[in-house]
Design an enzyme around this catalytic site. Structure first.
Site, PDB file in Angstrom:
ATOM      1  N   ALA A 101       0.838  -1.209   0.000  1.00  0.00           N
ATOM      2  CA  ALA A 101       0.000   0.000   0.000  1.00  0.00           C
ATOM      3  C   ALA A 101       0.869   1.253   0.000  1.00  0.00           C
ATOM      4  O   ALA A 101       0.621   2.186  -0.778  1.00  0.00           O
ATOM      5  CB  ALA A 101      -0.935  -0.012   1.213  1.00  0.00           C
ATOM      6  N   CYS A 133       2.874 -12.681  -0.281  1.00  0.00           N
ATOM      7  CA  CYS A 133       2.038 -13.751  -0.845  1.00  0.00           C
ATOM      8  C   CYS A 133       2.897 -14.874  -1.419  1.00  0.00           C
ATOM      9  O   CYS A 133       2.461 -16.021  -1.509  1.00  0.00           O
ATOM     10  CB  CYS A 133       1.141 -13.209  -1.954  1.00  0.00           C
ATOM     11  SG  CYS A 133       0.340 -11.647  -1.563  1.00  0.00           S
TER      12      CYS A 133
HETATM   13  C1  LIG Z   1       2.430 -15.809   3.842  1.00  0.00           C
HETATM   14  C2  LIG Z   1       1.479 -14.810   3.248  1.00  0.00           C
HETATM   15  C3  LIG Z   1       0.784 -15.117   2.100  1.00  0.00           C
HETATM   16  C4  LIG Z   1      -0.107 -14.203   1.551  1.00  0.00           C
HETATM   17  N1  LIG Z   1      -0.781 -14.536   0.409  1.00  0.00           N
HETATM   18  C5  LIG Z   1      -1.648 -13.660  -0.139  1.00  0.00           C
HETATM   19  C6  LIG Z   1      -2.335 -13.977  -1.342  1.00  0.00           C
HETATM   20  O1  LIG Z   1      -2.158 -15.068  -1.916  1.00  0.00           O
HETATM   21  N2  LIG Z   1      -3.202 -13.055  -1.857  1.00  0.00           N
HETATM   22  C7  LIG Z   1      -3.406 -11.833  -1.257  1.00  0.00           C
HETATM   23  O2  LIG Z   1      -4.186 -11.019  -1.789  1.00  0.00           O
HETATM   24  N3  LIG Z   1      -2.755 -11.501  -0.123  1.00  0.00           N
HETATM   25  C8  LIG Z   1      -1.886 -12.377   0.453  1.00  0.00           C
HETATM   26  N4  LIG Z   1      -1.208 -12.044   1.599  1.00  0.00           N
HETATM   27  C9  LIG Z   1      -1.496 -10.754   2.250  1.00  0.00           C
HETATM   28  C10 LIG Z   1      -0.668  -9.628   1.673  1.00  0.00           C
HETATM   29  O3  LIG Z   1       0.698  -9.951   1.729  1.00  0.00           O
HETATM   30  C11 LIG Z   1      -0.949  -8.369   2.468  1.00  0.00           C
HETATM   31  O4  LIG Z   1      -2.318  -8.103   2.406  1.00  0.00           O
HETATM   32  C12 LIG Z   1      -0.180  -7.176   1.940  1.00  0.00           C
HETATM   33  O5  LIG Z   1       1.196  -7.368   2.071  1.00  0.00           O
HETATM   34  C13 LIG Z   1      -0.595  -5.932   2.696  1.00  0.00           C
HETATM   35  O6  LIG Z   1       0.162  -4.846   2.267  1.00  0.00           O
HETATM   36  P1  LIG Z   1       0.342  -3.574   3.200  1.00  0.00           P
HETATM   37  O7  LIG Z   1       1.236  -2.639   2.461  1.00  0.00           O
HETATM   38  O8  LIG Z   1      -0.966  -3.101   3.665  1.00  0.00           O
HETATM   39  O9  LIG Z   1       1.040  -4.136   4.517  1.00  0.00           O
HETATM   40  P2  LIG Z   1       2.431  -4.885   4.710  1.00  0.00           P
HETATM   41  O10 LIG Z   1       2.772  -5.703   3.541  1.00  0.00           O
HETATM   42  O11 LIG Z   1       2.328  -5.542   6.052  1.00  0.00           O
HETATM   43  O12 LIG Z   1       3.470  -3.696   4.803  1.00  0.00           O
HETATM   44  C14 LIG Z   1       3.474  -2.787   5.867  1.00  0.00           C
HETATM   45  C15 LIG Z   1       4.893  -2.294   6.006  1.00  0.00           C
HETATM   46  O13 LIG Z   1       4.903  -1.248   6.959  1.00  0.00           O
HETATM   47  C16 LIG Z   1       6.069  -1.361   7.742  1.00  0.00           C
HETATM   48  N5  LIG Z   1       5.780  -0.673   8.999  1.00  0.00           N
HETATM   49  C17 LIG Z   1       4.797  -0.945   9.896  1.00  0.00           C
HETATM   50  N6  LIG Z   1       4.813  -0.063  10.898  1.00  0.00           N
HETATM   51  C18 LIG Z   1       5.834   0.795  10.632  1.00  0.00           C
HETATM   52  C19 LIG Z   1       6.342   1.930  11.305  1.00  0.00           C
HETATM   53  N7  LIG Z   1       5.816   2.340  12.447  1.00  0.00           N
HETATM   54  N8  LIG Z   1       7.392   2.573  10.773  1.00  0.00           N
HETATM   55  C20 LIG Z   1       7.953   2.156   9.595  1.00  0.00           C
HETATM   56  N9  LIG Z   1       7.495   1.079   8.905  1.00  0.00           N
HETATM   57  C21 LIG Z   1       6.449   0.421   9.429  1.00  0.00           C
HETATM   58  C22 LIG Z   1       6.273  -2.857   7.894  1.00  0.00           C
HETATM   59  O14 LIG Z   1       7.614  -3.162   8.182  1.00  0.00           O
HETATM   60  C23 LIG Z   1       5.840  -3.372   6.527  1.00  0.00           C
HETATM   61  O15 LIG Z   1       6.910  -3.510   5.619  1.00  0.00           O
HETATM   62  C24 LIG Z   1      -0.296 -12.944   2.168  1.00  0.00           C
HETATM   63  C25 LIG Z   1       0.404 -12.621   3.333  1.00  0.00           C
HETATM   64  C26 LIG Z   1       1.287 -13.544   3.868  1.00  0.00           C
HETATM   65  C27 LIG Z   1       2.038 -13.183   5.131  1.00  0.00           C
END
Ligand SMILES: Cc1cc2nc3c(=O)[nH]c(=O)nc-3n(C[C@H](O)[C@H](O)[C@H](O)COP(=O)(O)OP(=O)(O)OC[C@H]3O[C@@H](n4cnc5c(N)ncnc54)[C@H](O)[C@@H]3O)c2cc1C
Length: 465
Positions: free
Chosen positions: A21, A54
């Site tokens: 995101a 993922c």
């Molecule tokens: C094993 C696994 C398999 C998955 N398979 C699928 C799938 O097949 N299909 C699907 O749609 N989704 C899947 N997902 C879910 C998907 O990976 C997540 O929905 C997606 O990564 C969310 O993105 P995000 O940017 O919201 O959060 P995240 O990917 O969690 O990224 C958030 C980032 O913010 C950073 N952060 C947090 N707090 C702070 C802070 N205070 N200061 C600085 N940095 C910070 C973290 O280090 C992290 O890198 C899977 C997840 C996992 C773990």
């Protein structure tokens, strides 16, 4: 603490979180506004940006040969696009009144404030880690980040034993069960729910359990893990429940995630009943003109139930990021909501769902009929036709499609997308029966399984009650 925070004339967009995101938002904003107009500063506490969590199960299994294939865009690539990316830097406070964030260098501990004109919160989700004896013992692993994946692979390289226990049987649990089988382990899955895949109704979850048992996985359902037992070397040796112990040379935890919103909560930003940030359709945090949030740290509108839900999936996080980036750069984009579509697999078994389960429909007071059918992925006479079960829910009286669940072999899972489109368009199951879906024997029977289920559901809707 360094209080200096020199500002130029241009606006500053600060992004917290450097994965799906956050970096989608930063990249989209950069596409729309050049560095002369918009400065972008992104904070990421980990080592990586824009990576695919993922893909971790497939990297652990060996299907994906190396970690770097999971990285969509490296820190250097982001920096080359004039995004001031600060890795290993954790934001520890958001000062909403003074429009600034406090960040700490994870390695040196040095802290400084950075002011913003616009802020994006994309902190993701944090895995549930139960407070159990032994949970921090070597050999017990989560799989949330690339570092987690690497740590698990390091353990596997060192481990001489052959027993793996996966705790949790949601989609991450079942994908990790497959990964451990492919690595040659004997796998036990311990699961609190009545059946695996609680995102399905139990009757469909039972099909998943039976298939997993057929793959040689020991399934222990309706059971809480109470402790993790360690050996003389301090490493995990077994997983304990109320009345049994399961030998474990390695344990993988896959018991769900919660929105990572401690920062937002401390800053007084609005959170919903699932703990996620509340936003409007433009992903703007409610009540805050210059703050947006997206991905796993927010709640989203479920278009079928009309309620807010936490749906932590990469597919939404990427879309949220694009929408946020457009809006933060002065454009206009909205996210309508989700219908709850997800697909996964364990070995050759495909599992998919969209919309409401029976208990979701009951919870929001919708009366419904169900239809469950068996069909095949190809014409029955065509080589390698494989079986699938499709369950469909439709609202009683109106016949509006409410949800679909599919369990089957190759070609089953992605059929759920037809249902996702029908749900988004608020179609009735009767309308679905006439959908002009492609047909040729290698692709489906003349009546696609989705059409067969729709016909059956349509008849059930029409029956007098
Ligand atoms: C094993 C696994 C398999 C998955 N398979 C699928 C799938 O097949 N299909 C699907 O749609 N989704 C899947 N997902 C879910 C998907 O990976 C997540 O929905 C997606 O990564 C969310 O993105 P995000 O940017 O919201 O959060 P995240 O990917 O969690 O990224 C958030 C980032 O913010 C950073 N952060 C947090 N707090 C702070 C802070 N205070 N200061 C600085 N940095 C910070 C973290 O280090 C992290 O890198 C899977 C997840 C996992 C773990």
């Amino acid at each position: 603490m360094n209080m200096s925070d020199a500002r130029g004339a241009r606006e500053r967009l600060v992004v917290i979180g450097g994965d799906a995101a956050g970096m989608s938002a930063a990249s989209q904003a950069r596409r729309l506004k050049g560095p002369d107009e918009l400065e972008i500063v992104a904070f990421e506490r980990g080592h990586f940006t824009s990576y695919s969590a993922c893909g971790i199960p497939y990297w652990v299994s060996g299907d994906v040969p190396e970690r770097d294939r999971l990285i969509a865009r490296t820190p250097e690539e982001h920096r080359a696009r004039d995004i001031d990316l600060r890795l290993r830097t954790e934001v520890t406070e958001i000062d909403v009144d003074r429009q600034r964030v406090r960040a700490r260098d994870v390695d040196s501990g040095a802290e400084s404030w950075t002011s913003y004109d616009k802020l994006v919160i994309a902190t993701g989700a944090r895995p549930v880690r139960p407070e159990l004896p032994g949970v921090d013992a070597p050999g017990v692993h989560g799989v949330q980040t690339l570092d987690d994946g690497q740590a698990l692979l390091d353990t596997l390289a060192r481990t001489r034993g052959r027993c793996a226990v996966v705790v949790g049987a949601g989609y991450i649990g079942v994908e990790m069960a497959e990964a451990m089988i492919k690595r040659g382990y004997e796998v036990t899955a311990v699961n609190r729910g009545e059946e695996p895949m609680a995102t399905l109704d139990p009757d469909m979850g039972r099909l998943v359990r039976e298939a997993m048992e057929g793959m040689g996985i020991t399934m222990v359902n309706g059971t809480e893990v109470t402790k993790l037992l360690t050996g003389d070397d301090g490493r995990v040796r077994a997983v304990g429940t109320e009345d049994a112990e399961f030998p474990a040379d390695v344990v993988v935890l896959g018991i769900g995630v919660r929105p990572e919103t401690a920062l937002a909560r401390a800053a007084g930003l609005p959170l919903g009943s699932h703990g996620g940030l509340l936003t409007d359709r433009s992903m703007r945090v409610r009540g805050h003109e210059n703050i947006w949030a997206g991905g796993d740290c927010v709640e989203v509108l479920d278009l079928v139930s009309g309620q807010e839900r936490h749906v932590p999936l990469g597919t939404h996080a990427n879309k949220h990021g694009q929408i946020i980036g457009a809006n933060a750069a002065g454009g206009y984009a909205t996210f309508p909501g989700v219908v709850g579509t997800a697909v996964s697999k364990v070995c050759d078994l495909e599992i998919a769902r969209t919309g409401l389960r029976e208990k979701d429909a009951r919870r929001v007071g919708l009366q419904y009929v169900t239809a469950t059918i068996e069909s095949t992925s190809r014409a029955g006479y065509y080589p390698n036709a494989s079986s699938m079960t499709v369950k469909m829910l439709a609202e009683r009286r109106t016949g509006r499609l409410l949800g679909v669940q599919i369990v089957g072999r190759e070609g089953a899972g992605k059929r759920v997308d037809i249902a996702a489109v029908a749900l988004t368009a608020a179609m009735t199951v009767d309308q679905m029966t006439a959908l002009d879906l492609g047909y040729a024997p290698p692709f489906s029977p003349v009546w696609d399984p989705i059409l067969v289920a729709a016909r059956r559901a349509s008849r059930a809707v029409g029956q007098p009650t």
